[in-house]
Design an enzyme around this catalytic site. Structure first.
Site, mmCIF file in Angstrom:
data_model
loop_
_atom_site.group_PDB
_atom_site.id
_atom_site.type_symbol
_atom_site.label_atom_id
_atom_site.label_comp_id
_atom_site.label_asym_id
_atom_site.label_seq_id
_atom_site.Cartn_x
_atom_site.Cartn_y
_atom_site.Cartn_z
ATOM 1 N N LYS A 107 27.467 -44.771 -72.952
ATOM 2 C CA LYS A 107 28.915 -44.928 -73.123
ATOM 3 C C LYS A 107 29.283 -44.795 -74.603
ATOM 4 O O LYS A 107 30.173 -44.016 -74.978
ATOM 5 C CB LYS A 107 29.380 -46.292 -72.609
ATOM 6 C CG LYS A 107 28.986 -46.609 -71.178
ATOM 7 C CD LYS A 107 29.700 -45.748 -70.181
ATOM 8 C CE LYS A 107 29.494 -46.233 -68.751
ATOM 9 N NZ LYS A 107 28.089 -46.264 -68.314
ATOM 10 N N LYS A 119 34.637 -50.225 -68.359
ATOM 11 C CA LYS A 119 33.266 -49.781 -68.114
ATOM 12 C C LYS A 119 32.276 -50.725 -68.790
ATOM 13 O O LYS A 119 32.326 -50.902 -70.008
ATOM 14 C CB LYS A 119 33.044 -48.364 -68.678
ATOM 15 C CG LYS A 119 33.898 -47.279 -68.058
ATOM 16 C CD LYS A 119 33.577 -45.940 -68.696
ATOM 17 C CE LYS A 119 34.357 -44.797 -68.060
ATOM 18 N NZ LYS A 119 34.015 -43.492 -68.694
ATOM 19 N N ARG A 164 30.087 -32.852 -64.263
ATOM 20 C CA ARG A 164 28.792 -33.083 -64.900
ATOM 21 C C ARG A 164 28.262 -31.732 -65.404
ATOM 22 O O ARG A 164 28.087 -30.795 -64.639
ATOM 23 C CB ARG A 164 27.817 -33.704 -63.902
ATOM 24 C CG ARG A 164 26.335 -33.660 -64.307
ATOM 25 C CD ARG A 164 25.992 -34.380 -65.607
ATOM 26 N NE ARG A 164 26.404 -35.760 -65.614
ATOM 27 C CZ ARG A 164 25.662 -36.762 -65.145
ATOM 28 N NH1 ARG A 164 24.484 -36.518 -64.607
ATOM 29 N NH2 ARG A 164 26.108 -38.010 -65.226
ATOM 30 N N ARG A 184 32.486 -33.294 -59.453
ATOM 31 C CA ARG A 184 32.360 -34.411 -58.514
ATOM 32 C C ARG A 184 33.752 -34.977 -58.245
ATOM 33 O O ARG A 184 34.412 -35.458 -59.176
ATOM 34 C CB ARG A 184 31.431 -35.473 -59.099
ATOM 35 C CG ARG A 184 30.046 -34.911 -59.441
ATOM 36 C CD ARG A 184 29.244 -35.852 -60.293
ATOM 37 N NE ARG A 184 29.876 -36.095 -61.589
ATOM 38 C CZ ARG A 184 29.375 -36.925 -62.514
ATOM 39 N NH1 ARG A 184 28.250 -37.565 -62.294
ATOM 40 N NH2 ARG A 184 30.006 -37.088 -63.651
ATOM 41 N N ARG A 235 36.497 -43.526 -58.641
ATOM 42 C CA ARG A 235 35.218 -43.132 -59.221
ATOM 43 C C ARG A 235 34.694 -41.898 -58.505
ATOM 44 O O ARG A 235 34.773 -41.799 -57.273
ATOM 45 C CB ARG A 235 34.198 -44.272 -59.124
ATOM 46 C CG ARG A 235 34.590 -45.521 -59.884
ATOM 47 C CD ARG A 235 33.594 -46.645 -59.646
ATOM 48 N NE ARG A 235 33.559 -47.054 -58.244
ATOM 49 C CZ ARG A 235 32.717 -47.976 -57.762
ATOM 50 N NH1 ARG A 235 31.841 -48.554 -58.570
ATOM 51 N NH2 ARG A 235 32.749 -48.289 -56.474
ATOM 52 N N ASP A 246 29.610 -35.829 -69.148
ATOM 53 C CA ASP A 246 30.674 -35.919 -68.153
ATOM 54 C C ASP A 246 32.007 -35.613 -68.817
ATOM 55 O O ASP A 246 32.323 -36.168 -69.882
ATOM 56 C CB ASP A 246 30.711 -37.313 -67.532
ATOM 57 C CG ASP A 246 29.435 -37.633 -66.763
ATOM 58 O OD1 ASP A 246 28.749 -36.679 -66.342
ATOM 59 O OD2 ASP A 246 29.133 -38.827 -66.584
ATOM 60 N N GLU A 272 31.223 -39.345 -71.026
ATOM 61 C CA GLU A 272 29.930 -39.967 -71.281
ATOM 62 C C GLU A 272 28.912 -38.905 -71.671
ATOM 63 O O GLU A 272 29.087 -37.723 -71.379
ATOM 64 C CB GLU A 272 29.423 -40.719 -70.043
ATOM 65 C CG GLU A 272 30.271 -41.903 -69.629
ATOM 66 C CD GLU A 272 29.674 -42.655 -68.446
ATOM 67 O OE1 GLU A 272 28.485 -42.429 -68.135
ATOM 68 O OE2 GLU A 272 30.389 -43.458 -67.842
ATOM 69 N N ASN A 326 24.899 -38.591 -71.007
ATOM 70 C CA ASN A 326 23.783 -39.176 -70.273
ATOM 71 C C ASN A 326 22.463 -38.603 -70.780
ATOM 72 O O ASN A 326 22.242 -37.393 -70.717
ATOM 73 C CB ASN A 326 23.942 -38.892 -68.781
ATOM 74 C CG ASN A 326 25.205 -39.499 -68.211
ATOM 75 O OD1 ASN A 326 25.202 -40.631 -67.775
ATOM 76 N ND2 ASN A 326 26.300 -38.744 -68.232
#
Length: 329
Positions: free
Chosen positions: A145, A180, A230, A244, A252, A292, A300, A302
């Protein structure tokens, strides 16, 4: 052993879902490329003096690993077909990490004490020349994050704080927000709130554990209804993406909470985001990364065990895992 062996440090392989798991996809791609594949868990890592013919080389990092053979998979009628059993394990062997060409740290979060200690052991191996993907120091430094804040100008308005009044004031300013937890994964614990939410202060007390833990609050982006993209980057280069889309009344979009994957392509704005991030990712040893992006805004970064490979391959027809293995340093 050969000089091309790949070690994947993962959760127990029996817990993985081969139809969805990106680590399995990468292992299968390595196998297709003729690279022997081994598996272990973080608990199998040790640091010890090197015995026998390796004596005199100082302390080293060892692993109790098993060779694995994976059955091939293909998409039939829009779904991955999985053989049973889908893998076979060989006998465990205790080996120094420097016999492997690459060590992939693909253990899923949480990034807890056990995870952090594993990165320290892997960093010891790295000092002896072992190539670890992703670099252990970066795994510790890049909270998924907080790391995006290096490019805050690419993000939605964001605040990180443990103070209830600051979080409440941010919520009043922006009207609708998303809270978050900094250690969350796969959308777990992400909460929508608004200035009119009853019990807002009590909610903020809860998520901050009575102002002892910071949380991230971001202005809600209504564009998430069209999807959260993503994007998978290999050595800084975007090679594939999946959109997504939230479903079932959820805001979400994470696949783990019911988000529906869709084929997608990158916009010019998304390519610019990737290009801006690439030098830092390359410079800090983050070889395989998933970012993301919602409505053109970075959300974000990842780095622990990015997912999405199976969806990119199934929906986009892109051999994502094979392209990744081809680019190994």
């Amino acid at each position: 052993m050969s000089s091309r062996d790949q070690l994947f440090v993962i959760d127990p392989i029996t817990r993985l879902n081969p139809a969805k798991d990106s680590s399995v996809a990468l292992m299968q791609a390595a196998q297709r490329a003729g690279l022997p594949v081994w598996v272990a868990t973080p608990a199998d890592l040790t640091a010890a003096e090197r015995p026998g013919p390796l004596a005199g080389r100082g302390h080293g990092t060892w692993v109790l690993a098993q060779p694995v053979t994976l059955e091939p998979m293909q998409v039939v009628a829009g779904a991955w077909q999985v053989s049973q059993p889908w893998f076979q394990l060989g006998e465990p062997q205790r080996l120094p990490l420097d016999v492997f060409a690459h060590v992939w740290m693909r253990k899923d979060p949480p990034v807890d004490e056990a995870y952090l200690y594993a990165t320290h052991l892997l960093e010891l191996a790295e000092r002896h020349g072992v190539r670890v993907i992703n670099r252990p120091a970066a795994l510790r430094a890049w909270n998924e994050k907080l790391s995006a804040l290096r490019w805050s100008h690419l993000m939605a308005p964001t605040l990180v704080s443990s103070r209830v009044e600051q979080l409440a004031a941010f919520t009043r300013e922006h009207g609708e927000v998303v809270l978050k937890p900094l250690g969350g994964r796969a959308g777990q614990g992400v909460v929508f709130a608004s200035a009119g939410t009853q019990g807002l202060r009590a909610l903020l007390e809860l998520v901050t554990a009575m102002e002892t833990l910071p949380v991230m609050v971001q202005a809600f982006l209504p564009g998430v209804s069209a999807g959260d993209k993503r994007i998978l980057l290999v050595n800084g280069e975007p090679l594939g993406a999946v959109n997504r889309v939230p479903s079932g009344g959820e805001f979400r979009s994470n696949l783990a909470v019911g988000g529906q994957p869709q084929a997608t392509e990158l916009s010019d704005a998304e390519r610019r985001i990737c290009a801006e991030l690439a030098p830092a990712l390359q410079g800090e040893g983050l070889f395989f990364v998933g970012i993301d992006v919602i409505d053109g805004r970075l959300s974000e970064i990842n780095v622990t065990s990015p997912t999405g490979v199976r969806e990119v391959e199934r929906l986009g027809g892109i051999p994502m895992a094979d392209l990744t293995i081809e680019r190994l340093p």
